[in-house]
Design a protein around this motif. Structure first.
Motif, mmCIF file in Angstrom:
data_model
loop_
_atom_site.group_PDB
_atom_site.id
_atom_site.type_symbol
_atom_site.label_atom_id
_atom_site.label_comp_id
_atom_site.label_asym_id
_atom_site.label_seq_id
_atom_site.Cartn_x
_atom_site.Cartn_y
_atom_site.Cartn_z
ATOM 1 N N PRO A 152 0.823 -1.156 0.013
ATOM 2 C CA PRO A 152 -0.008 -0.073 0.013
ATOM 3 C C PRO A 152 0.891 1.306 -0.025
ATOM 4 N N ASP A 153 0.536 2.198 -0.467
ATOM 5 C CA ASP A 153 1.014 3.487 -0.714
ATOM 6 C C ASP A 153 1.741 4.140 0.652
ATOM 7 N N PRO A 154 0.966 4.272 1.589
ATOM 8 C CA PRO A 154 1.655 4.534 3.011
ATOM 9 C C PRO A 154 2.956 3.903 3.153
ATOM 10 N N LEU A 155 3.012 2.607 3.010
ATOM 11 C CA LEU A 155 4.181 1.893 3.165
ATOM 12 C C LEU A 155 5.177 2.157 2.128
ATOM 13 N N ARG A 156 4.863 2.204 1.042
ATOM 14 C CA ARG A 156 5.706 2.527 -0.268
ATOM 15 C C ARG A 156 6.360 3.706 -0.093
ATOM 16 N N ASP A 157 5.549 4.611 0.316
ATOM 17 C CA ASP A 157 6.247 6.107 0.519
ATOM 18 C C ASP A 157 7.483 5.886 1.368
ATOM 19 N N LEU A 158 7.718 5.288 2.423
ATOM 20 C CA LEU A 158 8.956 5.293 3.352
ATOM 21 C C LEU A 158 9.931 4.820 2.647
ATOM 22 N N PHE A 159 9.953 4.324 1.474
ATOM 23 C CA PHE A 159 10.846 3.944 0.437
ATOM 24 C C PHE A 159 11.441 4.832 -0.415
ATOM 25 N N ALA A 160 10.680 6.022 -0.662
ATOM 26 C CA ALA A 160 11.054 6.955 -1.688
ATOM 27 C C ALA A 160 12.309 7.819 -1.395
#
Length: 130
Positions: free
Chosen positions: A122-130
């Motif tokens: 999910p995006d909220p988790l994915r965003d932590l890898f940006a």
């Protein structure tokens, strides 16, 4: 974001060799990952609201230096890489002297809470890898 978790080695974590049992390092890493999720506002309940649970599918750990009762350790957790439904967290355990005691790459998969199959991170988790 990198998260640090401080801990003190307890007597119950020591094996017959007088140092931390290898399985306890895995527990320390788990505590560090839980701290990472919490600090990033993604505790279990929030991930579940996104329809996923995280499942650890691989841990590659290197034991570098023994730890003993009373040692003050820091578990450092940070994002390393991400795929479609899996991601890797880099974790290190260091002592008070800054010496590396263990390091690990932990691969997790996001699993649909209903179908029990992998699904996109999910995006909220994915965003932590940006």
């Amino acid at each position: 974001m990198q998260i640090n978790l401080e801990l003190i080695v307890r007597s119950t974590e020591i094996d017959v060799n007088g140092h931390v049992n290898n399985a306890k390092y895995l527990e320390y890493l788990e505590w560090g990952r839980e701290e990472w999720y919490e600090a990033n506002a993604l505790p279990y309940e929030v991930l579940k609201e996104h329809g996923v649970q995280t499942v650890t599918v691989n841990i590659n750990i290197n034991y570098r230096k023994e730890c003993r009762q009373g040692d003050r350790l820091t578990v450092i957790t940070q994002p390393q890489s991400i795929g479609r439904s899996s991601y890797v967290l880099l974790q290190r355990i260091v002592n008070e002297q800054g010496e590396l005691c263990a390091d690990a790459q932990v691969t997790s998969v996001t699993m649909d809470v209903d179908t029990r199959k992998s699904r996109p991170v999910p995006d909220p988790l994915r965003d932590l890898f940006a």
